[in-house]
Design an enzyme around this catalytic site. Sequence first.
Site, PDB file in Angstrom:
ATOM      1  N   ASP A   9      -6.780 -41.784  18.368  1.00 45.06           N
ATOM      2  CA  ASP A   9      -7.444 -40.472  18.409  1.00 45.06           C
ATOM      3  C   ASP A   9      -6.398 -39.413  18.744  1.00 45.06           C
ATOM      4  O   ASP A   9      -5.283 -39.743  19.171  1.00 45.06           O
ATOM      5  CB  ASP A   9      -8.580 -40.448  19.443  1.00 45.06           C
ATOM      6  CG  ASP A   9      -8.096 -40.701  20.861  1.00 45.06           C
ATOM      7  OD1 ASP A   9      -7.228 -41.587  21.053  1.00 45.06           O
ATOM      8  OD2 ASP A   9      -8.565 -40.016  21.795  1.00 45.06           O
TER       9      ASP A   9
ATOM     10  N   GLU B 252      -8.622 -42.124  23.959  1.00 42.19           N
ATOM     11  CA  GLU B 252      -7.614 -41.866  25.001  1.00 42.19           C
ATOM     12  C   GLU B 252      -7.571 -40.400  25.401  1.00 42.19           C
ATOM     13  O   GLU B 252      -7.436 -40.083  26.583  1.00 42.19           O
ATOM     14  CB  GLU B 252      -6.227 -42.329  24.527  1.00 42.19           C
ATOM     15  CG  GLU B 252      -5.211 -42.487  25.657  1.00 42.19           C
ATOM     16  CD  GLU B 252      -4.505 -41.202  26.070  1.00 42.19           C
ATOM     17  OE1 GLU B 252      -3.940 -41.155  27.170  1.00 42.19           O
ATOM     18  OE2 GLU B 252      -4.515 -40.222  25.285  1.00 42.19           O
TER      19      GLU B 252
HETATM   20 ZN   LIG Z   1      -1.157 -40.279  23.956  1.00 39.49          ZN
HETATM   21 ZN   LIG Z   2      -2.223 -37.303  24.348  1.00 40.20          ZN
END
Ligand SMILES: [Zn+2]
Ligand SMILES: [Zn+2]
Lengths: 476, 476
Positions: free
Chosen positions: B100, B166
């Site tokens: 992501d 993340e």
């Molecule tokens: Zn990263």
């Molecule tokens: Zn990042």
Amino acid sequence: MPAPAEFLKYVDAQSDAFISRLSDAVSIASISGDPAYRPKVVEMSNWLNAQLQAVGVTTKQVDLGTHVMDGKTLNLPPAILGRIGEDKSKKTVLIYGHFDVQPASKSDGWDTEPFVLTKHEDGRLIGRGSSDDKGPVLGWVNVLQWHHETQTPLPVNLVFCFEGMEENGSEGLDALVVKERDGWFKGVDCVCISDNYWLNTRTPALTYGLRGLVYFKLNISGPGRDLHSGVFGRTVHEPMTDLISLMSRLVDQGGNILVPGVDDMVSAADTEERALYEKLDYSIADVEAAAGGKIALSQEKTTVLMGRMRLPSLSLHGIEGAFAGPGAKTVIPAKVGGKFSIRLVPPQTPDSVEPLVRTYIESEFAKLGSKNTMELELLHSGRPWVADWKHWNYEAAKIATEAIYKQKPDLTREGGSIPVTLTFAETLNCNVLLLPMGRGDDGAHSTNEKLDRSNFIEGTKLLGTYLYEVAAQAGN
Amino acid sequence: MPAPAEFLKYVDAQSDAFISRLSDAVSIASISGDPAYRPKVVEMSNWLNAQLQAVGVTTKQVDLGTHVMDGKTLNLPPAILGRIGEDKSKKTVLIYGHFDVQPASKSDGWDTEPFVLTKHEDGRLIGRGSSDDKGPVLGWVNVLQWHHETQTPLPVNLVFCFEGMEENGSEGLDALVVKERDGWFKGVDCVCISDNYWLNTRTPALTYGLRGLVYFKLNISGPGRDLHSGVFGRTVHEPMTDLISLMSRLVDQGGNILVPGVDDMVSAADTEERALYEKLDYSIADVEAAAGGKIALSQEKTTVLMGRMRLPSLSLHGIEGAFAGPGAKTVIPAKVGGKFSIRLVPPQTPDSVEPLVRTYIESEFAKLGSKNTMELELLHSGRPWVADWKHWNYEAAKIATEAIYKQKPDLTREGGSIPVTLTFAETLNCNVLLLPMGRGDDGAHSTNEKLDRSNFIEGTKLLGTYLYEVAAQAGN
Ligand SMILES: [Zn+2]
Ligand SMILES: [Zn+2]
Ligand SMILES: [Zn+2]
Ligand SMILES: [Zn+2]
């Protein structure tokens, strides 16, 4: 020279009609701070102009030009100048008031429709503008009505100045006062403004002072952009660290101003002046009720009252550019501007206080040894005002108050500012009296603004009686 | 055991094809923080899953359940678990990465379309996710491709864990790691994460530490509502005065933490450790270029680097509830919440530091003698992490770096946090290596994010070589 008994009786007899007229005034949502309501402010100017003419006042509506609001150029609502009586043997009193109001909508938390005057059984007349400032303005119309109907000459000449932009900085008014100094306002002997409040809910007041203001923005910058505290924490001079340190050096927990010289400019109250504060009908419980918390700086009433009325104060308002939202953002803000202001009292002026603040901040910043950049901006300023409360204008108001309320009025100073007061005092070079009609809990800029029926009716009697006592003083 | 020369040649020969695959990855706008882009994150998971299968990896996409964002319940994008090689005589390396990306739009100030990988003639591959973290993830795919095409067995067993959340708190990942500890992650000998950056633009780095965090909100309240500074200035205890005073007692201009005991918890660096910082290829000019201002706390490189990497830091972020807008509002805010945080290093933990802060704030607040109310909230916390950089996992990475870059790598600690690092280290109880691919100026979360072509290509060689050196270390 008391007011004629017939006048006082008439006011009682007409009170429902007077309240009905106040109701008409409140129904016109003359919000000056919202461009969408500008036509309502103009409508209000026209309505009041007609009311004044109907009770014998010669008027002119004055075009104040244009201003810019929300990026749009708007016509300012016309001010109203009025005059009644031209007898050179009589004193001439200038009356100021405003017919615009603060914004209000039921969704703000009003219990009733703000632009419908609601008569509560406890006597409250609830509605936006009821107390600030349509009630007091119509008090004067009430006074004039009896004189007009009974063809009784007024004991003084009256000049009126009513504006529709007070709640939005009185745009255009200063220029008008200066322009009409030797015109419409020529020969004015004193000024009476009914646009503030009693100190409490029990005791009428005369107000003879207002504090001034210097408002600063203390900017600290250093990084080229906001930084991440993980990456830069403990590697660079953080602007917030410097700013918070400087802001912490401005005022202590006792309210003492730490900028050297600022508190020192104000001499201590002498016995006579101190006695004024001791006499005021006010308690620590009153201040804490008004503040909504048991947080008074002292348990000594005079200390607290003098802190508000005759001492400067320094407040820290906030920080522009720092993280202000909810949550836990780990930012090192690149540029922060601390906002603080000092309320001024005579003999302080913005010109005398600003250099003290600048010198102190510069010296404290130098002590920090920071590599950041500091800049102090003066955003806004205004001088304080104190009138001679032994002047006949005040004496007349005092006698009138005792006649109507059977009470000695509190002699107060306001902690805030009404800039037009200073404009009149200095431009016309005469004594200005603040003669409040409403009570301390009227909630002028809040939800459920109200004027008590008794304040409106007895206040009308007070305004009329005051004119007779001014005339009596003139004979002294 | 260096990587096969054919592998290194292949990487050079295929570099245009590798960049073309990175271009495909960047074109999928897999922004995890915006619900509107959630289908793109899922598309990215599917795309990467196919890429992994094409180079011989056994995969499963894992449903992580749902979460709530902007008031809507959303499906989390599926994580990808992968495995290749089951030879019990070989080490097993767990590779983590994320597919992501941060939000990006041209209007933020990008010079090019953020989701079109743009090859600049200076070698920059510009596009969102190029460096964070699609480039490093595809670096592993590049390595696998040669082994798959040439049917060369890998020198180690590989386990993969790739996630798509993340940039939005790694939702669901901790639970997955715990759940798969004795399942998919069973037998893992070490972890390699390529999701941070070189200290500069010149020198490859191995990263062995991350700071932890305690994030506080210091609330002061007193009045029942916001007050007007004209009316209440110098009559009540103002919450801002108390808050600014307390915040000024937390950190000094040198970055020293004034909360007693916090700095003392961290022992001074010994000669060996200090030598690590002296060796780092970094200058005061580098830190000031990165900060965008000449504001380094010291002219001593080691002092600044140790401040970032091995010392705690305290930053003041801002104030919630104070006046934060433009202009000159004369408000006494009723309730203000000062935000500050401390970055932690071993042996500090949130549990050991929080009581020190609480005790100190309570004692300093008591000294103020204020009638306001104080409350300290802990908003957020995370433990620091430091790995044993003498472990064979680091030794392998060091030899690999020297082989590819002909340079000794900087041995760095990061000032910020990558929470999953601690999760892997503690849950799997093994050494974790951070092996960055990109440079310090890649602008991971900024406009014009880039990965240099040479970092992508040499970085691919580095990742492959590292696996061979891990295998060599296993023989030691
Ligand atoms: Zn990263
Ligand atoms: Zn990042
Ligand atoms: Zn008013
Ligand atoms: Zn007002």
